[in-house]
Design an enzyme around this catalytic site. Structure first.
Site, short mmCIF file in Angstrom:
data_model
loop_
_atom_site.label_atom_id
_atom_site.label_comp_id
_atom_site.label_asym_id
_atom_site.label_seq_id
_atom_site.Cartn_x
_atom_site.Cartn_y
_atom_site.Cartn_z
CG ASP A 125 -2.99 2.65 7.07
OD1 ASP A 125 -3.08 3.64 6.33
OD2 ASP A 125 -2.08 1.81 6.96
CG HIS A 149 -2.35 -0.18 0.26
ND1 HIS A 149 -1.12 -0.22 0.88
CD2 HIS A 149 -2.76 1.11 0.34
CE1 HIS A 149 -0.79 0.99 1.29
NE2 HIS A 149 -1.77 1.82 0.98
CE LYS A 185 3.28 6.72 7.29
NZ LYS A 185 2.54 7.41 6.24
CG HIS A 186 2.06 1.80 8.90
ND1 HIS A 186 3.30 1.90 8.30
CD2 HIS A 186 1.21 2.54 8.12
CE1 HIS A 186 3.20 2.65 7.22
NE2 HIS A 186 1.95 3.05 7.10
CG ASP A 215 0.44 9.49 3.88
OD1 ASP A 215 0.84 9.21 5.02
OD2 ASP A 215 -0.51 8.93 3.33
#
Length: 1013
Positions: free
Chosen positions: A294, A221, A208-209, A108
């Site tokens: 992801d 998350h 992304k995303h 990342d």
């Protein structure tokens, strides 16, 4: 017969431009890929679709667990997270050596490899870059290429960037500053350049995303966010950046964990939705690249599906690579069972695997080489990366308020400035405060983000003496739930300060959305938004305030009704010194390394203990660096020991005061102090150009001095002497037949070499007010005695150029007579304070701690002590440290301000300090070809290599000083160079600095960096 799940029919969006196939797809059927497909078993092909997490800052047990997944299960790739570049590379080499098929490696790196790894240059956040007006495509492309170069050097092939989410929800807890902004077209434009830079340099970009994470108020998350918009809104806001990048050859897409009813009404997370991935991304948008999930350990998925089952569903949906699976062995087992049962076809597995292998070939893994560890950190931090990061940060700064055009600040001599940091460490001076201090004398204050009422009261009182307070909001949070770090107490303090009779300038080092949380924003005279708290952002915000750089950024998101997207006030830069990098002004990015080498050689042979260097071009400082130490190791000794070693226990005759033994005035130091940027050096003969010359220039433009007059006209005591009719132009050009110097102090000693009590005492008094050295005071009659000796001195018998100190020793008297002010007071008022060059001055120990003043010589004949905080030159010492030929102290940064003023034709900080025509006369050759000098200024000799760089042009000018100092101006190339050193430490007999040609060599290196960028 295998059963294949059909994609659910969903509404189609607008017609999509034909997608450009990603570059790696050319290898889908290459011999290498074909051979691997034949060699890999079905289970091994499945394993190629898993990318597992790896860290280089964890325990050996964690490293070994990854090794097991590589060796035992044959996973296809790794995604690295926290750690360091060398540790990670060692670990990666180990993993690659264990892999049957070379591993695909990802990271990342939204703002470069430094997002995850220490010791690597970090680029600005995407929202900072979204503020770059017009989205400077060359710079964004260059950033992508440089990030790719970092990745390739680290053996990494995939970057999970750019973030192409259109952030139109200020309450978004997970995207926010990671987004380019709220405008789809702007997001697409910026993302495309970053993507192109990455992929043209050999690293796969992963947008992304998908299908868009910008309008959520839940962190995926922690839970599954729902995007409650219709397909029309998706097509107009969320999807355009993805379409744009796909149409331009995007290599990878990462799918988010979202619930988007408009695309899949079953509530299935988009990561596991075949209608979204196979139906829309592959089908409708025509994407041919790699699709990544992801992280599969996020609660947006795990809260609904257990390990293994989520992985099966992800492959069913059409993903190629599963990132961060919670239980790889279980997932592999369940995927194999799903293939056997027909939930997933082997054909689909093979297609996924073939894409992965094709990418590996494109990334160079067919000819895998381990990461070379030698010079790794240096290779990851080239000057070009530093330039790109700094330049992009500069362009992003956004000015939101500027009442009465306050910024950039003018008339520094009218300001009493304080800085106040709200938040952050309460004792450390921040980068913002240090940068402010580069421009103006400043008092620094700190307060916690939530100060108590008592602290507020004390702070308000402490700030009352200052008419300008520069407040910086720091250590701000990124989450809307915390008001982005803006506390109620901070708002109260800002209101209190704005209510006082002070001008308030506010700098926000945090999210653009934080601005909306600052109450009474309109009470501040100016507001600067810097988006993040990097050292660059802090330094550049200060530069914007003082006019080193201009404000150019625009808001990438709407902050308030009166602060919409695209808003940003403009100011001009170039008012004062700017601090940037060589490439900003067309210089060779390797300049610092070449200067390091030159200075390193001087330090190695002890030509100097240390030094300061400033290099500027067109008003932009591209190198400001301090080297070495103030002294050599062990060189500062107890002074009575020094005197004893030389057979000198007393400085004077038998009646001398015991104070002159200095038995307790200093102590042994075995570890010398490093030279710091704000340390002061004895400038020696640069005093002529930095004190006497600016004073005379000011008087000349006021009609109070003329270089075409005579010495006798300005100094009555010279009338009737052989100097009365000497023309000032010839005097200033050093060809008036004046003696070079007179050793005045030698006439003040007795036959035994001691100093005569008639002229010296150990303590100051009305009769002995002149500080000659520490513990040594001179008679008030000494200046008159020196005047008399100068008047009585013979003239040189031969005409021509002879460099002389004598007239410059007299100019302070001229300044007082013509201005009514003492020499230093006149300079402070008319030159140094307007410039903000307030380290420049005489007798520095009155204003600065000794630790900041660099010692010069051990004077074993006259003062018999280490000269530390008092002038080195004997003649200036007899005048109490105040003279026009020596005695000035200062740091290189402040010297550069005055020298840059010369280079800018007398203009600096919005003021014309010196008349341009008068200054041009002073810097031009007066009596060429016989005498190279200007008025006071030195110029290149017929052979420039003697006193200037060999490549200097005839228009160059400057000066050198006996203690090892120098400055040069090269108008043709817009160059200013300052070099400060104490080469006379510990003895003036050290001539290595000149023998090596360090000062002229420095200027030569700088000129070559212009000629050969």
């Amino acid at each position: 017969m295998h059963r294949v799940t059909r994609p659910k029919t969903i509404a189609r969006g607008p017609k999509v431009p034909a997608a450009v196939a990603p570059a790696f797809t050319q290898y889908l059927h290459s011999p290498w890929v074909d051979s691997l497909m034949r060699a890999l078993t079905p289970d091994q092909r499945v394993a190629q679709l898993f990318m597992v997490a790896a860290y280089s800052n964890r325990q050996r047990i964690d490293e070994d667990s990854v090794s097991a997944l590589v060796q035992q299960y044959g996973v296809g790739g790794l995604i690295f997270f926290q750690g360091g570049p060398v540790r990670q590379s060692k670990l990666l080499n180990r993993y690659q050596a264990q892999a049957r098929v070379p591993l695909l490696v990802a990271l990342d790196g939204e703002w470069g490899a430094g997002m995850r790894l220490d010791s690597i240059e970090k680029f600005p956040y995407q929202m900072s870059l979204g503020a770059v007006a017009g989205a400077d495509t060359a710079l964004l492309y260059g950033m992508g290429a440089e990030v790719a170069r970092q990745f390739r050097r680290l053996g990494i092939h995939v970057n999970f960037a750019p973030v192409v989410d259109v952030n139109n929800n200020a309450a978004n807890p997970v995207i926010g500053f990671r987004s380019w902004g709220e405008n789809p077209a702007a997001v697409a434009r910026a993302s495309r350049q970053y993507m192109r830079g990455l992929q043209d340099a050999g690293v796969l970009a992963v947008a992304k995303h998908f299908p868009g994470h910008g309008d959520v108020d839940v962190d995926s998350h922690l839970a599954l966010p729902t995007v409650r918009v219709d397909r029309r809104r998706l097509d107009s806001l969320e999807l355009p950046p993805f379409r744009n990048l796909i149409a331009n050859g995007l290599g990878g897409v990462m799918v988010a964990h979202l619930n988007v009813p408009a695309l899949d009404s079953t509530g299935t997370p988009t990561t596991l939705s075949r209608p979204v991935i196979t139906g829309m991304l592959r089908g409708q948008l025509g994407f041919n690249g790699l699709i990544f999930t992801d992280a599969m350990n996020m609660k947006g998925v795990t809260s609904r599906y257990p390990p293994g089952e989520a992985d099966v569903r992800a492959l069913q949906a059409g993903n190629d690579i599963l990132e961060f699976s919670r239980n790889v062995p279980l997932a592999l087992q369940m995927v194999r069972a799903a293939v056997d049962s027909g939930r997933i076809s082997q054909k689909e597995i093979d297609q996924h695997c073939r894409r992965v292998l094709a990418l590996k070939q494109w990334a160079g893994l067919r000819h895998y080489q381990p990461v070379a560890l030698q010079n790794l950190v240096a290779d990851l931090n080239p000057p070009h990366a530093r330039y790109l990061s700094h330049r992009l940060t500069e362009l992003s700064l956004t000015l939101l308020r500027n009442q009465k055009s306050l910024l950039p600040l003018r008339r520094l001599d009218t300001l009493r400035v304080a800085t106040l940091v709200l938040g952050g460490a309460l004792r450390d001076t921040t980068a913002f405060q240090k940068a402010v201090a580069d421009y103006v004398p400043t008092a620094h204050f700190h307060a916690a983000a939530n100060p108590t009422l008592d602290e507020l009261v004390r702070l308000r009182e402490a700030l009352k003496p200052y008419n300008l307070v520069l407040v910086s909001l720091q250590s701000l949070g990124r989450l809307p739930a915390t008001n982005f770090g803006i506390t109620p107490e901070a708002n109260v303090l800002l209101r209190e300060l704005a209510g006082q009779q002070q001008t308030l300038v506010l700098s926000v080092f945090g999210s653009a959305y934080a601005v909306a949380k600052v109450r009474d924003l309109d009470r501040a005279a100016a507001v600067v938004l810097a988006y993040q708290e990097s050292p660059d952002a802090q330094s550049l915000a200060a530069q914007l305030i003082f006019g080193g750089v201009g404000a150019q950024g625009t808001l990438p998101v709407t902050v308030a009704n009166n602060l919409p997207r695209g808003f940003g006030l403009k100011t001009e830069g170039g008012l004062r010194l700017r601090y940037a990098n060589p490439e900003d002004v067309g210089l060779d990015g390797r300049l610092e390394a070449r200067v390091d080498s030159l200075v390193g050689r001087a330090l190695a042979v002890q030509a100097v203990p240390g030094c300061q260097v400033v290099v500027a071009r067109n008003g932009t400082v591209v190198l400001r660096k301090s080297y070495g130490n103030q002294t050599y190791a062990g060189e500062i000794i107890v002074e009575n020991e020094w005197n004893a070693r030389n057979g000198k226990n007393k400085l004077m005759d038998k009646n001398a005061s015991s104070a002159f033994s200095h038995s307790s005035t200093s102590s042994t130091l075995t570890k010398p102090r490093l030279v710091a940027d704000d340390d002061l050096y004895d400038l020696a003969s640069l005093t002529k150009l930095l004190a006497a010359t600016p004073a005379l220039l000011r008087l000349q433009q006021e009609g109070k001095f003329s270089p075409d007059s005579t010495l006798g006209n300005y100094f009555p005591f010279l009338r009737g002497t052989n100097k009365a009719n000497l023309n000032m132009r010839e005097v200033l050009a050093h060809q008036a037949r004046l003696k070079a110097w007179i050793p005045f102090w030698k006439e003040l000693t007795n036959r035994r070499g001691g100093l005569r009590r008639r002229y010296f005492r150990a303590d100051s008094s009305a009769r002995f007010p002149l500080l000659v050295a520490r513990g040594l005071w001179g008679s008030r009659k000494l200046p008159a005695r020196i005047n008399k000796e100068i008047g009585a001195s013979p003239l040189n018998t031969k005409p021509g150029y002879v460099y002389s100190d004598l007239s410059f020793m007299l100019y302070p008297q001229l300044v007082r007579a013509r201005s009514g002010l003492a020499f230093e007071d006149f300079l402070r008022r008319d030159v140094y304070r307007p410039l903000g060059a307030t380290t420049l001055g005489f007798r520095p120990a009155r204003r600065f701690p000794l630790a900041r003043i660099v010692p010069t010589e051990y004077d074993s004949t006259f003062r018999r002590q280490l000269l530390h905080g008092t002038v080195h030159d004997e003649g200036a010492a007899l005048l109490g440290g105040f003279s026009g030929h020596a005695g000035l102290f200062g740091n290189a940064n402040d010297v550069a301000k005055l020298v840059q003023t010369y280079a800018w034709g007398g203009h600096y900080g919005g003021q014309q300090l010196f008349d341009k025509k008068i200054l041009a006369d002073w810097t031009s050759c007066q009596f060429c070809p016989d005498n190279r000098r200007g008025l006071a200024f030195d110029r290149p000799a017929a052979d420039p290599g003697v006193n200037f760089a060999k490549s200097s042009t005839p228009a160059a000018y400057g000066h050198t000083g006996f203690t090892g100092t120098a400055f040069y101006v090269e108008p043709q190339y817009g160059l200013v160079v300052v070099f400060l050193a104490n080469r006379v430490h510990p003895t003036r007999r050290n001539g290595k600095l000149s023998e090596l040609g360090v000062r002229t060599g420095l200027m030569q290196v700088v000129i070559e960096s212009v000629l050969n960028p």
